[in-house]
Design an enzyme around this catalytic site. Structure first.
Site, PDB file in Angstrom:
ATOM      1  N   THR A   1      -6.552  -0.890   8.265  1.00 50.81           N
ATOM      2  CA  THR A   1      -6.156   0.019   9.337  1.00 50.81           C
ATOM      3  C   THR A   1      -7.358   0.504  10.132  1.00 50.81           C
ATOM      4  OG1 THR A   1      -5.347   2.267   9.688  1.00 50.81           O
ATOM      5  CG2 THR A   1      -6.142   1.787   7.508  1.00 50.81           C
ATOM      6  N   ASP A   2      -7.123   0.880  11.396  1.00 48.94           N
ATOM      7  CA  ASP A   2      -8.203   1.464  12.199  1.00 48.94           C
ATOM      8  C   ASP A   2      -8.626   2.832  11.654  1.00 48.94           C
ATOM      9  OD1 ASP A   2      -5.950   2.946  12.952  1.00 48.94           O
ATOM     10  OD2 ASP A   2      -6.270   2.728  15.123  1.00 48.94           O
ATOM     11  N   GLU A   3      -7.785   3.417  10.783  1.00 46.42           N
ATOM     12  CA  GLU A   3      -8.094   4.769  10.300  1.00 46.42           C
ATOM     13  C   GLU A   3      -9.342   4.798   9.432  1.00 46.42           C
ATOM     14  OE1 GLU A   3      -4.698   7.096   9.128  1.00 46.42           O
ATOM     15  OE2 GLU A   3      -3.375   5.926  10.406  1.00 46.42           O
TER      16      GLU A   3
ATOM     17  N   SER B   1       1.117   4.256   2.321  1.00 46.09           N
ATOM     18  CA  SER B   1       0.674   4.179   3.714  1.00 46.09           C
ATOM     19  C   SER B   1       0.803   5.461   4.532  1.00 46.09           C
ATOM     20  CB  SER B   1       1.459   3.061   4.424  1.00 46.09           C
ATOM     21  OG  SER B   1       2.818   3.433   4.561  1.00 46.09           O
TER      22      SER B   1
ATOM     23  N   TYR C   1      -5.719   8.615   2.292  1.00 45.82           N
ATOM     24  CA  TYR C   1      -5.153   7.305   2.661  1.00 45.82           C
ATOM     25  C   TYR C   1      -6.240   6.404   3.226  1.00 45.82           C
ATOM     26  CZ  TYR C   1      -3.048   3.772   5.695  1.00 45.82           C
ATOM     27  OH  TYR C   1      -2.752   2.597   6.335  1.00 45.82           O
TER      28      TYR C   1
ATOM     29  N   GLY D   1      -7.534  18.057   8.191  1.00 46.07           N
ATOM     30  CA  GLY D   1      -8.417  16.894   8.433  1.00 46.07           C
ATOM     31  C   GLY D   1      -7.860  15.926   9.464  1.00 46.07           C
TER      32      GLY D   1
ATOM     33  N   ALA E   1       0.846  -1.189   0.000  1.00 47.20           N
ATOM     34  CA  ALA E   1       0.000   0.000   0.000  1.00 47.20           C
ATOM     35  C   ALA E   1       0.878   1.235   0.000  1.00 47.20           C
ATOM     36  CB  ALA E   1      -0.901   0.023   1.243  1.00 47.20           C
TER      37      ALA E   1
ATOM     38  N   VAL F   1       5.925  18.879  15.913  1.00 45.33           N
ATOM     39  CA  VAL F   1       4.670  18.390  16.506  1.00 45.33           C
ATOM     40  C   VAL F   1       3.515  19.116  15.810  1.00 45.33           C
ATOM     41  CG1 VAL F   1       3.316  18.260  18.639  1.00 45.33           C
ATOM     42  CG2 VAL F   1       5.827  18.027  18.717  1.00 45.33           C
TER      43      VAL F   1
ATOM     44  N   LYS G   1      -7.933   2.907   1.764  1.00 50.09           N
ATOM     45  CA  LYS G   1      -7.895   1.622   2.480  1.00 50.09           C
ATOM     46  C   LYS G   1      -9.323   1.110   2.704  1.00 50.09           C
ATOM     47  CE  LYS G   1      -4.958  -0.435   3.876  1.00 50.09           C
ATOM     48  NZ  LYS G   1      -4.088  -1.480   3.274  1.00 50.09           N
TER      49      LYS G   1
ATOM     50  N   ASP H   1      -0.883  22.333  11.792  1.00 47.45           N
ATOM     51  CA  ASP H   1      -1.525  21.026  11.900  1.00 47.45           C
ATOM     52  C   ASP H   1      -1.794  20.426  10.511  1.00 47.45           C
ATOM     53  OD1 ASP H   1      -2.579  18.833  13.113  1.00 47.45           O
ATOM     54  OD2 ASP H   1      -4.214  19.877  14.136  1.00 47.45           O
TER      55      ASP H   1
END
Ligand code: NAD
Ligand code: TYD
Length: 354
Positions: A132-134, A83, A158, A292, A81, A214, A162, A289
């Site tokens: 994925t949990d996403e 990723s 992404y 989304g 994939a 960050v 998935k 940031d």
């Protein structure tokens, strides 16, 4: 016996193949395009009778047909994939191509192959789609963790790509009876992870005395699982999962990004103190940031635990300490994967740090 693994030169694929062979597993044919994220050096030491690497694209139907006919694998484990969420934001097309068209192509090739298999090969065959949990989207701070029944609400190109793969995989079970298994895992960390992802990026930047970027306030929460626990879960599902079922795998380790970074920096302060008594955390900088950006992921692995006996073996503090140590003591691996393409990505993505 043979299994066909796609994406075996990547982070999870490498760990999956190493774990599978260390446990005495059957021979692996590894189909991987060797993109920037794939590194043949990870597996170059494996003997050819255990590991055959085939450089190729999961969108190449002819190649998939040939590999299935030639090697007659008992299973396909599809990990290949694109990723990285940030890359999907700046360039979604390759995500749609590999993650959707590639998954479709592999499902089609596998269906054609499987339909022609005699029994008992046909009944024993499996197709594992590693998701994925996403795909579930973002959780509110006090919401219960995602279960297999949580709605699919992806927020990035992404995770949307998935999720499309999930739907195709499910439909191939429901429509054609192809014995498909789907897993949704939370954020992995551990050896061989490409240093564009949060944990290796922070370790490597901190070791190089570079800024630690960050995103936003750093309060986004991920449920971290050591990659060796994830690949154990994958083997369990492949060997004992029920076709048509979905299994969630998590690490029981929810942690905000800023806290993960604090832990990494504390480990490094002890293992490799900075000059003049400075702390590694002093290198942290808050940057713009991600658009989304999902606020929180957390996984409920109760089904995997009760039905297949899965429990993560690494605690997050132990797994993170081992991971920091791995990157600290493997600078040659880091150097080998950070190609010119990677350096260009870093320059573009983090230009705000200069
Ligand atoms: P990765 O980016 O490290 O590796 C992906 C591999 O796929 C690379 O070796 C790459 O060369 C190969 N690849 C890319 N496009 C290809 C194509 N068109 N044809 C053939 N090979 C191609 O990814 P990873 O972190 O190892 O993730 C593996 C799988 O696990 C992915 O499907 C991902 O969605 C899923 N997953 C990852 C995580 C995580 O935290 N990393 C969590 C849950 C699920
Ligand atoms: P990442 O490793 O990209 O995984 P994912 O987006 O799939 O969860 O990022 C993990 C978290 O770390 C995520 O909330 C975004 C954040 N992050 C940063 O704060 N800075 C960075 O430089 C990167 C790459 C990620």
């Amino acid at each position: 016996m043979t299994i066909l693994v796609t994406g075996g030169l990547g982070f999870i694929g490498t760990n999956f193949i190493l774990g599978h062979l260390a446990a005495g597993g059957d021979r692996v044919v590894n189909l991987d395009l060797a993109t920037y994220a794939g590194n043949y050096g990870n597996l170059a030491h494996l003997p050819p009778e255990k590991h055959l690497f085939v450089r190729g694209d999961v969108c190449d139907r002819g190649l998939a047909d040939r590999l299935l006919a030639e090697h007659r694998p008992r299973a396909v484990a599809h990990l290949a994939a694109e990723s990285h969420v940030d890359r999907s934001i700046t360039g979604p097309e390759s995500f749609v191509r590999t993650n959707i068209l590639g998954t479709f192509t592999l499902l089609e090739a596998t269906r054609a192959h499987w339909e022609g298999l005699p029994e008992p090969e046909r009944a024993g065959f499996r197709f594992l789609y590693v998701s994925t949990d996403e795909v579930y989207g973002s959780l509110e701070p006090d919401a219960p963790p995602f279960t297999e029944l949580s709605p699919c609400l992806p927020n990035s190109p992404y995770s949307a790509s998935k999720a499309a793969g999930d739907h195709l995989a499910r439909s191939y079970f429901r429509t054609y009876g192809l014995p498909v298994l789907v897993t949704h895992c939370s954020n992995n960390y551990g050896p061989y992870q490409f240093p564009e992802k949060f944990i290796p990026l922070m370790i490597i930047n901190a070791l190089a005395e570079k800024p630690l970027p960050v995103y936003g306030d750093g309060r986004q929460v991920r449920d971290w699982i050591h990659v060796e626990d994830h690949v154990r879960a994958l083997s369990l599902v492949l060997d004992r999962g029920v076709p048509g079922e979905t299994y969630n795998a998590g690490g029981l380790a929810e942690c905000a990004n800023i806290e993960v970074l604090g832990r990494i920096c504390s480990i490094l302060d002890l293992a490799r103190p900075r000059q003049g008594g400075a702390r590694h955390m002093d290198l942290a900088v808050h940057v713009t940031d991600r658009p989304g950006h999902d606020r929180r992921y957390a996984i409920d692995s109760a089904k995997l635990e009760s039905e297949l006996g899965f429990r993560p073996q690494y605690s997050f503090p132990d797994g993170l300490a081992a991971t920091v140590e791995w990157y600290r003591t493997n600078p040659a691996w880091v150097e080998s994967v950070t190609s010119g393409e990677y350096r260009e990505w870093m320059r573009r993505q983090y230009r705000q740090e200069g």
